[in-house]
Design an enzyme around this catalytic site. Sequence first.
Site, mmCIF file in Angstrom:
data_model
loop_
_atom_site.group_PDB
_atom_site.id
_atom_site.type_symbol
_atom_site.label_atom_id
_atom_site.label_comp_id
_atom_site.label_asym_id
_atom_site.label_seq_id
_atom_site.Cartn_x
_atom_site.Cartn_y
_atom_site.Cartn_z
ATOM 1 N N GLU A 355 39.821 -39.390 16.422
ATOM 2 C CA GLU A 355 40.651 -40.386 17.089
ATOM 3 C C GLU A 355 39.863 -41.675 17.304
ATOM 4 O OE1 GLU A 355 44.091 -39.278 19.943
ATOM 5 O OE2 GLU A 355 42.480 -39.975 21.267
ATOM 6 N N HIS A 386 32.566 -15.057 8.330
ATOM 7 C CA HIS A 386 33.495 -14.134 7.671
ATOM 8 C C HIS A 386 34.820 -14.818 7.348
ATOM 9 C CE1 HIS A 386 30.883 -10.636 8.453
ATOM 10 N NE2 HIS A 386 30.527 -11.354 9.510
ATOM 11 N N LYS A 514 55.111 -41.412 17.914
ATOM 12 C CA LYS A 514 55.767 -41.364 19.229
ATOM 13 C C LYS A 514 57.026 -42.227 19.241
ATOM 14 C CE LYS A 514 52.200 -42.322 22.036
ATOM 15 N NZ LYS A 514 51.380 -42.428 23.264
#
EC number: 5.3.1.9
Length: 548
Positions: A355, A386, A514
């Site tokens: 960000e 793994h 937004k």
Amino acid sequence: MKNINPSQTAAWQALQQHFEQMKDVQISDLFAQDKERFSKFSATFNDQMLVDYSKNRISAETLEKLQALAKETDLQSAIKSMFAGEKINRTEDRAVLHVALRNRSNTPIIVDGKDVMPEVNAVLAKMKQFCDRVIGGDWKGYTGKAITDVVNIGIGGSDLGPYMATEALRPYKNHLNMHFVSNVDGTHIAETLQPLNPETTLFLVASKTFTTQETMTNAHSARDWFLSTAGDQKHVAKHFAALSTNGKAVGGFGIDTANMFEFWDWVGGRYSLWSAIGLSIALSLGFDNFEQLLSGAHAMDQHFAQTPAEKNLPVLLALIGIWYNNFFGAETEAILPYDQYMHRFAAYFQQGNMESNGKYVDRNGNPVDYQTGPIIWGEPGTNGQHAFYQLIHQGTKLVPCDFIAPAISHNPLSDHHAKLLSNFFAQTEALAFGKSLEVVEAEFAAQGKTPEEVKHVAPFKVFEGNRPTNSILLREITPFSLGSLIALYEHKIFTQGAILNIFTFDQWGVELGKQLANRILPELAGDEAVSSHDSSTNALINRFKEWR
């Protein structure tokens, strides 16, 4: 801060030429040529943290040339500007002063002609008083019972930092149970509230403006849940506190503004755990431990502000990151903590870095012609071994890695920690030095196998090595050492943004989605088909309406 395009500097051109010499150099050869390599390419901070950057594809000359880049882009003046309270976040006309929040030496820091430290200290004192009352059981709910559970409602910086820190420091927690709700998906708040008792639950609503959609949606649902048992609106004041600057909205919600904890516009969300946003940390660990977290960060702040660039740990790590991202074409960096309590650390700095430095426009307003922020990802070891280490070891992508581990475990069960750390040490060695075809064939021969028997499988067991890593070994993960570690990464991010000529402390990239969501939300209310978007978005919305 000066706005200098790094790719147009003499230092950048020198690094491009130097890369041609270094691109095929093997880490194994660098170690073979210099028996003192570790001591030259490592440093210990505060007797708490060893940073080993020797297993990188760098020489002393590489570092000299990277330091020249820092000098030519005037990094030093950028650091001074931040600590002096100058408005280096120019797109929002704000200072950037998370360092003031943990300024334990209390030296004046001036913004707009005013020392911010008295206000910082006043909020800390208010937080301490609140924490002491809640932890001590003096703060009572509406039926006279003490608080047992605290729910932090926030998102982004109001959630990731507090959640990461309370998890990382879980061995220090008191009797209060901490919960974190961020996602606007109703499942998150519903599942969190399901086992809780409204009589003993305290909510912290973390939103600077008190208008953040996700946070306020969850806060209203939490209030509805609470009132379905408590009944009377006046009881809200005993069960809700606000981390905000909007007194009017806080009061309108039903929260007593005496229980509103303020912070300032010079605190960025992803750098805010040191502020009132960290109230959940202080409640979970006790205020003394929260102060230790601040003190650890302040110690790293002083190192960053005062240490010459050649020995400055955030600067060194930042420069090495720029080297890989811009010259080797490495697009990602992995953060791999060998400590289960640190399981949210990579996610926290995924936000912190991506960000901050995920920008394509420079400080002059022009598109950049170089790489800015990398993709950050990671999981705790040994789980990651793994899962995705296969690609790091033998894939075609170069993934520089930071390995982080404590020497002392908070849970010294049997030989668990020795096994964990043996993997920590082994992985960086394996990534750096690999295993040649000759060694693979010799191992098979020692098992009594003929060359013909192993010919078909040997190539697949070769590890090229030359995969770069940093190792950060902490004495122990304490509030102080975690504070230092977080600040190390924060200042690394700042350094890269300063050198790369981008604005690190805004985040306009979150705005467009937004805006569009606010436009789409009313369109979801009815059953009629939508046709105001592109064909894909229209079809997705209309299928949602059919299926819901």
